[in-house]
Design an enzyme around this catalytic site. Structure first.
Site, mmCIF file in Angstrom:
data_model
loop_
_atom_site.group_PDB
_atom_site.id
_atom_site.type_symbol
_atom_site.label_atom_id
_atom_site.label_comp_id
_atom_site.label_asym_id
_atom_site.label_seq_id
_atom_site.Cartn_x
_atom_site.Cartn_y
_atom_site.Cartn_z
ATOM 1 N N GLY A 107 1.316 -57.834 -20.805
ATOM 2 C CA GLY A 107 2.017 -57.567 -19.541
ATOM 3 C C GLY A 107 2.340 -56.090 -19.364
ATOM 4 N N GLY B 176 -25.657 -42.152 1.160
ATOM 5 C CA GLY B 176 -24.975 -42.145 -0.132
ATOM 6 C C GLY B 176 -26.014 -42.095 -1.243
ATOM 7 N N GLY C 195 -24.778 -32.543 -13.903
ATOM 8 C CA GLY C 195 -23.472 -33.073 -13.511
ATOM 9 C C GLY C 195 -23.187 -34.439 -14.121
ATOM 10 N N THR D 279 -24.690 -44.000 -8.442
ATOM 11 C CA THR D 279 -24.084 -45.230 -8.967
ATOM 12 C C THR D 279 -24.862 -45.674 -10.212
ATOM 13 O OG1 THR D 279 -25.541 -46.708 -7.741
ATOM 14 C CG2 THR D 279 -23.530 -45.974 -6.598
ATOM 15 N N GLU E 80 -21.750 -39.513 -8.501
ATOM 16 C CA GLU E 80 -22.889 -38.792 -9.104
ATOM 17 C C GLU E 80 -24.049 -39.736 -9.406
ATOM 18 O OE1 GLU E 80 -22.494 -35.348 -11.231
ATOM 19 O OE2 GLU E 80 -20.549 -34.857 -10.357
#
Ligand SMILES: Cc1cc2nc3c(=O)[nH]c(=O)nc-3n(C[C@H](O)[C@H](O)[C@H](O)COP(=O)(O)OP(=O)(O)OC[C@H]3O[C@@H](n4cnc5c(N)ncnc54)[C@H](O)[C@@H]3O)c2cc1C
Length: 389
Positions: free
Chosen positions: A350, A137, A252, A375, A373
């Site tokens: 609420g 990752g 990106g 962390t 893209e």
């Protein structure tokens, strides 16, 4: 309330006006139901991307000679922000699509650009960007998907791709897969980049991930079972893949920063409108300074987020280095989106916690911008390396 914009050109202003019109007519009326439906039946808004493609909004920053619109990033990103203010999944899709073409526009040979870009940028096609893997990752250098060279000596004539990518946006819907795979075990220079057509034999997809939000951004695994790819579809030299991937991610990340800003702007607009309508203790809740200051902080966060991505975009447009500024923009804008959307739920009380208003969806959609893209921990790594080197 539409964000105040200072566009660098009249053409840029026309594009923003066109985007606002499409958002009002085509995106806003559909987003709530489409996101709910996609959570149930995994539907994908192909027709929305076709509409954007026909209007030219899927290929704004790419050079005109290849079928793009040659727009500065400063304009392109503000268009992404507008789209995100209407429909976050679609804005993320536009940004991901742009990412998939970046390796070819930036590292492709003139022959590859002529062969691949007219279709990629036609507005009829959507790309997927295949970098992440189940076990790779943040640490993309540890990827194990392999591209095995074929041909007898000299330059390879073709490759066979074997492996598995994870979390791939548009998987199963994309027309091509910009894929990174290992061509050697050499540290730092082991990766290469390929543009794989969707109909390549041996490419299959997992079931869509069940996600917290962004349901119209279908995300699946992509499996490569001896997928043949012609050597003419390898972008850049063998071993250049890491540099290509990181360059594309710089661009990106700006798309994600712009999208996060648009999402935050919508949450702020919703909260500000509600705070002026909702009465408690005989007056609008906005009349309480405690709440008005919350709205002021939200405005400051959104404005700051926009400033960081525009600053990075202007550096990029001027041909200057912008990697650190892109990471700053991604970190600032996505953290701002998380905070502003959370505060919007608070302002609505609420009601904010129900599906009667989009505040809860905005909050769920904001979370992933801090994850994909790169962390936000990885953004801090990038920024600190620039500052401390
Ligand atoms: C909705 C969605 C869409 C996506 N789309 C795509 C796509 O189209 N293409 C694609 O290739 N990928 C895509 N991704 C994958 C995404 O880029 C990865 O999820 C992301 O890079 C993080 O990798 P990981 O999930 O494996 O987390 P990990 O790398 O396992 O990280 C887990 C945690 O550890 C932290 N961490 C890891 N290393 C460090 C470190 N050195 N220092 C400090 N903290 C660290 C991380 O910040 C994180 O908090 C998508 C993900 C999602 C959720």
């Amino acid at each position: 309330m539409a964000a105040t914009r200072l566009m660098p050109t009249e053409e840029g202003q026309d594009l923003i006006d066109l985007t606002r019109e499409i958002c009002d007519k085509e995106l806003r009326p559909r987003v709530d139901e489409a996101e709910r439906a996609a959570a149930r039946d995994e539907s994908f808004p192909t027709e929305v991307f076709r509409t954007l493609g026909k209007a030219g909004l899927l290929s704004l920053p790419q050079p005109e000679e290849f079928g793009g619109y040659g727009q500065p990033y400063e304009v392109y990103l503000q268009v992404v922000e507008e789209i995100a203010s209407a429909w976050m999944s679609v804005a993320v899709g536009v940004s991901v699509h742009s990412l998939t073409a970046h390796p070819v526009t930036t590292f492709g040979t003139p022959e590859q650009q002529q062969a691949l870009l007219p279709e990629m940028l036609s507005g009829d096609q959507l790309g997927a960007y295949c970098l992440s893997e189940p076990l790779a990752g943040s640490d993309i250098g540890s990827m194990t998907t392999r591209a095995v060279a074929e041909g007898s000596g000299g330059e390879p004539t073709a490759y066979r791709l074997r492996g598995r990518k994870a979390w791939i946006s548009h998987a199963g819907h994309a027309d091509y897969y910009t894929t990174f795979a290992r061509t050697s075990d050499e540290e730092g220079r082991g990766l290469s980049c390929f543009v794989v057509p969707a109909d390549a034999p041996g490419i299959t997809f997992g079931t869509p991930e069940r996600k917290m939000g962004l349901h119209c951004d279908t995300v699946r695994e992509v499996m490569y079972d001896d997928v043949p790819v012609d050597a003419s579809r390898r972008i850049g030299a063998e071993g250049q893949g890491m540099a290509i991937a990181l360059a594309a991610l710089d661009a990106g990340r700006l798309g994600i920063a712009a999208a996060a800003t648009g999402l935050a702007q919508s949450a702020l607009d919703l909260a500000a409108g509600y705070a002026q309508e909702r009465q408690q203790f005989g007056r609008p809740i906005a009349a309480n300074q405690g709440l008005a200051f919350l709205i002021a902080d939200m405005e400051a966060a959104v404005t700051s987020a926009r400033a960081t991505y525009l600053h990075a975009a202007r550096l990029k447009d001027a041909g200057r280095a912008y990697s650190k500024e892109a990471a700053v923009a991604k970190l600032t804008a996505t953290d701002a989106a998380m905070r502003v959307t959370t505060d919007a739920v608070q302002v609505l009380g609420g009601a904010g916690y129900t599906e009667d208003f989009p505040a809860e969806r905005y909050m769920r959609e904001a979370k992933v911008t801090q994850i994909f893209e790169g962390t936000n921990q990885i953004q801090r790594l990038v920024i600190s390396r620039h500052v401390l080197r």
